[in-house]
Enzyme design. Structure first.
Site, PDB file in Angstrom:
ATOM      1  N   GLU A 207       0.938  -1.383   0.171  1.00 43.05           N
ATOM      2  CA  GLU A 207      -0.129  -0.073   0.024  1.00 43.05           C
ATOM      3  C   GLU A 207       0.803   1.244  -0.099  1.00 43.05           C
ATOM      4  OE1 GLU A 207      -2.942  -0.215  -0.431  1.00 43.05           O
ATOM      5  OE2 GLU A 207      -3.478  -2.445  -0.055  1.00 43.05           O
ATOM      6  N   CYS A 241      -1.932   9.326   2.667  1.00 39.71           N
ATOM      7  CA  CYS A 241      -1.479   8.800   1.319  1.00 39.71           C
ATOM      8  C   CYS A 241      -2.543   8.936   0.224  1.00 39.71           C
ATOM      9  CB  CYS A 241      -1.115   7.399   1.272  1.00 39.71           C
ATOM     10  SG  CYS A 241      -2.607   6.394   2.016  1.00 39.71           S
TER      11      CYS A 241
END
Length: 453
Positions: A207, A241
């Site tokens: 991720e 993110c």
């Protein structure tokens, strides 16, 4: 560390973690312990990252509770074998697909959402019958200490353990032959993780991040768009993110959007954002200095203030940006928002496609055809139409990247799939044995064609 892996592997081999009732009971213990330590965890998040209790609960604990409830409710059903009817060539018989846990999973979590991005993968690993070793970031030590207490109350060390330490510890862990590695962090670190995992042929989920764009069309609700963009951009001071990294706005409404963004910053953070309790600091001096250097790019619309003592940077909007400017060459990961104009939707799409596929993409438009075109034809990990960051706010949608923004997905059922593999089993009939497949086969081609074509 090798001893810990061996201990967990022995425990996994005993079958003690794989029964559905054990998985659910373990998650319920985690839920109770998390409630017990909730106040302490919120204090730890504030001490480590300057997050207000409200932001800490909204962005970390609330989402974690949602994942726990969802997994507790559905784990038993997810773990049941799936019945598969036979093909013509397999008749008579039937298939079953079992979801096998990988075994012992290594979970490497980052500092920016240290509770959420530690616990949600742990929930998925435990719900599927794995054992797990968690290595949290050393940049959030108070949160790691609190997480350690929660995990010790909820699990035996043979089931789930935590290992504290710096990047050197992480490297030593990834060199071990775990059965699965789950990593959240930067693309550069992700490459290192994948290289290390390849030595032992360990499957990985990465991720990562990247430059997540916002596209604002001329027909968008500018006030609503600006409000939601600033909200998502300034969560955790932009250290997210999936934060909007830059905005592409249709030239006709560029001025209106710039003014609306300025007004929203003042509405959400006041006339002096550096004094706002809702704006956390930058995590460390290195990142602060990196972001401060990016403030020199383009033309300042608003913001630009920075306080080295508190490591706070005011939400900043820049225009007059070129794609070659430093602020457009790297993921910003801070409260700085470049705004670039475009003429047509195809120009915006071309601009997004000129970069690696982002982790997230956000589109503001009233045109349903344009929304279908962008969401269908542009590669990105996940995203929103007329909102930002909300696609990962619940367990019902998978979350993950593509290409340089990551591989694999989790959350809810996707997390179940992430920590298991499909194991197919064919159960043949013993009452009927069709002779057609056995030798000698000469002259049977027409029959085989009718059956198998």
């Amino acid at each position: 560390m090798k001893e810990l892996l061996d201990m967990q592997r022995t425990h996994y081999a005993s079958g003690a973690t794989r029964r559905p009732e054990v998985c659910v009971e373990a998650l319920k213990k985690l839920q109770i312990s998390l409630r017990k330590h909730e106040a302490g965890l919120l204090r730890a998040l504030e001490a480590d990252l300057g997050k207000s209790p409200e932001e800490g609960y909204m962005t970390e604990l609330g989402a974690t509770y949602g994942e726990l409830r969802y997994a507790i409710r559905h784990a038993r059903a997810w773990l049941r074998p799936r019945l598969v009817p036979p093909s013509m060539g397999q008749f008579p018989g039937f298939g079953r697909v079992f979801r096998d846990p990988y075994g012992v999973a290594l979970i490497l979590s980052p500092w920016n959402y240290p509770a959420l991005l530690s616990l949600v993968p742990v929930i998925a690993a435990v719900a599927t019958g794995n054992c797990a070793v968690l290595r949290p970031s050393s940049e959030a030590p108070k949160t790691a200490e609190c997480l350690d207490a929660i995990l010790r109350e909820s699990f035996t060390p043979q089931h789930v353990s935590m290992v504290l330490g710096d990047t050197g510890v992480a490297r030593r862990l990834t060199a071990l032959p775990f059965d699965k590695i789950f990593f959240t962090g930067s693309a550069a670190a992700g490459r290192e993780i994948m290289a290390a995992a390849s030595q032992n042929l360990v499957p990985v989920t990465l991720e990562l991040g990247g430059k997540s764009p916002v596209i604002v069309a001329a027909d968008a609700d500018i006030r609503l768009a600006s409000r939601r963009i600033i909200w998502a951009k300034c969560l955790n001071a932009g250290q997210t993110c999936v934060a909007p990294d830059y905005v592409l706005v249709q030239k006709d409404v560029e001025s209106a959007l710039l003014e609306a963004l300025r007004l929203q910053i003042e509405a959400q953070f006041g006339s002096d954002p550096l004094e706002s309790p809702d704006l956390p600091p930058i995590v460390n001096r290195r990142h602060f200095e990196r972001l401060e250097a990016l403030l020199r790019d383009g033309r300042l619309i608003c913001g630009g203030q920075a306080d080295a003592r508190t490591r706070k940077i005011a939400p900043t909007v820049l225009t007059g940006i070129d794609n070659q400017d430093p602020v457009m060459r790297e993921e910003i990961f801070g409260p700085i928002l470049p705004v670039l104009p475009f003429l047509s939707m195809e120009d915006a799409i071309k601009s997004v496609r000129s970069r690696p596929a982002p982790l997230a993409l956000y589109l503001f438009t009233a045109d349903k055809d344009a929304a279908r075109h962008v969401t269908r034809d542009v590669a990105f990990g996940g995203g929103c139409v007329n909102d930002c960051a909300m696609h990962l706010a619940g367990p019902r949608l998978p979350f993950g990247g593509v290409g340089e923004s990551g591989m694999g997905a989790y959350h809810g059922r996707a997390g179940f799939a992430c920590f298991t593999r499909e194991k197919p089993v064919f159960v043949a009939s013993t009452a009927v044995d069709i002779p057609l497949r056995y030798a000698p086969r000469k002259g049977r081609l027409p029959v085989l064609k009718r059956m198998l074509s």
